[in-house]
Design an enzyme around this catalytic site. Structure first.
Site, mmCIF file in Angstrom:
data_model
loop_
_atom_site.group_PDB
_atom_site.id
_atom_site.type_symbol
_atom_site.label_atom_id
_atom_site.label_comp_id
_atom_site.label_asym_id
_atom_site.label_seq_id
_atom_site.Cartn_x
_atom_site.Cartn_y
_atom_site.Cartn_z
ATOM 1 C CB SER A 152 -0.890 0.024 1.241
ATOM 2 O OG SER A 152 -1.525 1.273 1.351
ATOM 3 C CE1 TYR A 165 -3.724 -1.884 5.263
ATOM 4 C CE2 TYR A 165 -2.832 0.187 4.445
ATOM 5 C CZ TYR A 165 -3.532 -0.980 4.229
ATOM 6 O OH TYR A 165 -4.051 -1.244 2.985
ATOM 7 C CE LYS A 169 -1.611 -3.794 2.957
ATOM 8 N NZ LYS A 169 -1.982 -5.161 2.525
HETATM 9 P P1 NAD Z 1 -11.921 -5.322 2.226
HETATM 10 O O1 NAD Z 1 -12.100 -5.068 3.687
HETATM 11 O O2 NAD Z 1 -13.063 -5.103 1.322
HETATM 12 O O3 NAD Z 1 -11.403 -6.812 1.986
HETATM 13 C C1 NAD Z 1 -10.504 -7.442 2.837
HETATM 14 C C2 NAD Z 1 -10.933 -8.880 2.979
HETATM 15 O O4 NAD Z 1 -9.960 -9.568 3.787
HETATM 16 C C3 NAD Z 1 -12.276 -9.016 3.673
HETATM 17 O O5 NAD Z 1 -13.139 -9.815 2.907
HETATM 18 C C4 NAD Z 1 -11.923 -9.649 5.002
HETATM 19 O O6 NAD Z 1 -12.944 -10.498 5.512
HETATM 20 C C5 NAD Z 1 -10.672 -10.416 4.656
HETATM 21 N N1 NAD Z 1 -9.888 -10.712 5.843
HETATM 22 C C6 NAD Z 1 -9.702 -9.944 6.932
HETATM 23 N N2 NAD Z 1 -8.966 -10.573 7.842
HETATM 24 C C7 NAD Z 1 -8.668 -11.784 7.324
HETATM 25 C C8 NAD Z 1 -7.919 -12.890 7.799
HETATM 26 N N3 NAD Z 1 -7.335 -12.871 8.994
HETATM 27 N N4 NAD Z 1 -7.800 -13.980 7.005
HETATM 28 C C9 NAD Z 1 -8.390 -13.999 5.768
HETATM 29 N N5 NAD Z 1 -9.121 -12.982 5.284
HETATM 30 C C10 NAD Z 1 -9.246 -11.882 6.051
HETATM 31 O O7 NAD Z 1 -10.682 -4.418 1.790
HETATM 32 P P2 NAD Z 1 -9.957 -4.268 0.370
HETATM 33 O O8 NAD Z 1 -9.835 -2.832 0.128
HETATM 34 O O9 NAD Z 1 -10.541 -5.142 -0.648
HETATM 35 O O10 NAD Z 1 -8.488 -4.788 0.746
HETATM 36 C C11 NAD Z 1 -7.852 -5.876 0.099
HETATM 37 C C12 NAD Z 1 -6.360 -5.730 0.264
HETATM 38 O O11 NAD Z 1 -5.912 -4.587 -0.454
HETATM 39 C C13 NAD Z 1 -5.902 -5.526 1.703
HETATM 40 O O12 NAD Z 1 -4.684 -6.195 1.912
HETATM 41 C C14 NAD Z 1 -5.692 -4.040 1.778
HETATM 42 O O13 NAD Z 1 -4.795 -3.675 2.801
HETATM 43 C C15 NAD Z 1 -5.138 -3.785 0.406
HETATM 44 N N6 NAD Z 1 -5.220 -2.384 -0.040
HETATM 45 C C16 NAD Z 1 -6.426 -1.858 -0.369
HETATM 46 C C17 NAD Z 1 -6.462 -0.535 -0.798
HETATM 47 C C18 NAD Z 1 -7.739 0.099 -1.257
HETATM 48 O O14 NAD Z 1 -7.666 1.243 -1.770
HETATM 49 N N7 NAD Z 1 -8.890 -0.563 -1.111
HETATM 50 C C19 NAD Z 1 -5.294 0.235 -0.843
HETATM 51 C C20 NAD Z 1 -4.101 -0.346 -0.509
HETATM 52 C C21 NAD Z 1 -4.064 -1.684 -0.106
#
Ligand code: NAD
Length: 301
Positions: A152, A165, A169
């Site tokens: 991230s 976080y 990351k």
């Molecule tokens: P989200 O909350 O929609 O999805 C995250 C998913 O991970 C959820 O379905 C949750 O149930 C699952 N999860 C949580 N803890 C868990 C565990 N211990 N074991 C297995 N699954 C687990 O969020 P998202 O935005 O889709 O995030 C997905 C990834 O992308 C994450 O790693 C997040 O840090 C990263 N990310 C997202 C963004 C963004 O802009 N959305 C930016 C940078 C990084």
């Protein structure tokens, strides 16, 4: 050239919602058999329900694909290894691992409980380590593997209130940087996606004018490419947001080279600061030792 995954088995962690769901749907729609891992629960990792993973499995199957659910938390080493076992038990192999699962427990550093720091590191960093470590011998043995970690910009650039976080990351990038070398002779490629998209994670963080373009499905094509047989890259970071895709690299300034046989004082360092800090002719940080060797040729020992 059409990118497909026929005969390949994939795991997507945290695939019950957000980006993971999109990755799983895309891989599944192109022939991959997908383990949809997700324990459900809220954005801070509390609670849980099988419904999240089950719904995505149903979507993949409804579109004619093959998928199986797994409800383990990646933060539990034994359960995380069980995700790999689910792939092996169901289809007898594992080719692709997308480490996507994530949670948020944002708070400024002075207010953050250590337990919340540890939990976030455990899910993002150690969770990826646990699943990757279980997948590694399988991929080495078959001399094939495609692994993705999810980093991230909150780590690479930083963000107020996300020290836990951001640290997790960036840890993932250290893991990737080292594993790219260890996987090289086994045709195991490992790359990082640095996404930005509208999910429940970002709903509160970004303005609507930006969010309206940030469709989560616009992240998955980059991840899908990293998961493909044709992906020769390893150790790369790809930024993806609202249809914008770009390579991310560490830069190093030309800096200064003092005579290493002579003492260097803090004042000498301070005086050279403009040169040290100048990014006028930056180089790729991966060339640091090559450049150093070149610099040192000037000095006689
Ligand atoms: P989200 O909350 O929609 O999805 C995250 C998913 O991970 C959820 O379905 C949750 O149930 C699952 N999860 C949580 N803890 C868990 C565990 N211990 N074991 C297995 N699954 C687990 O969020 P998202 O935005 O889709 O995030 C997905 C990834 O992308 C994450 O790693 C997040 O840090 C990263 N990310 C997202 C963004 C963004 O802009 N959305 C930016 C940078 C990084």
């Amino acid at each position: 050239m059409t990118i497909r995954y026929d005969g390949r088995v994939a795991i997507v962690t945290g695939a019950g919602a957000g980006l993971g769901r999109q990755h799983a749907l895309l891989l599944g729609s192109r022939g991959a058999k997908v383990v949809v891992n997700d324990p459900g629960g809220s954005v801070d990792g509390r609670g849980g329900a099988n419904a999240a993973a089950d719904a995505v499995v149903a979507e993949i199957r409804a579109a004619g694909g093959e998928a199986v659910a797994n409800y383990a938390s990646v933060a539990d080493a034994e359960a995380a290894a069980g995700i790999v076992q689910t792939a092996l038990d169901t289809w007898g192999r594992l080719d692709i691992l997308v480490n996507n699962a994530g949670v948020l427990r944002d708070k400024s550093f002075h207010k953050l409980e250590l337990s919340d720091f540890e939990f976030v590191v455990k899910v993002h960093l150690l969770g990826s380590v646990y699943v990757t470590r279980a997948a590694w011998p399988v991929m080495r043995e078959q001399r094939y593997g495609r692994i993705v970690v999810t980093t991230s910009i909150s780590g690479s650039v930083g963000n107020f209130g996300q020290s836990n976080y951001g640290a997790a990351k960036m840890g993932l990038l250290g893991l990737m940087n080292c594993l790219q070398f260890e996987g090289a002779s086994y045709n195991i490629k490992i790359n990082a996606i640095s996404p930005s998209a509208r999910t429940r994670m970002t709903e509160e963080l970004l303005p609507e004018a930006v969010l309206k373009w940030m469709h989560p499905e616009l992240i998955s094509p980059a991840v899908a490419w990293m998961c493909s047989e044709g992906c020769e890259a390893s150790g790369e970071i790809i930024w993806a947001a609202a249809g914008n895709y770009a390579r991310v690299k560490y830069l190093q300034s030309q800096g200064v080279q003092f005579d290493p046989s002579q003492p260097v004082t803090p004042e000498m360092f301070a005086d050279a600061l403009p040169q040290i800090m100048s990014l006028e002719r930056p180089m790729d940080h991966s060339g640091a030792f090559r450049q150093l060797e070149e610099n040192l040729k000037r000095f006689v020992s």
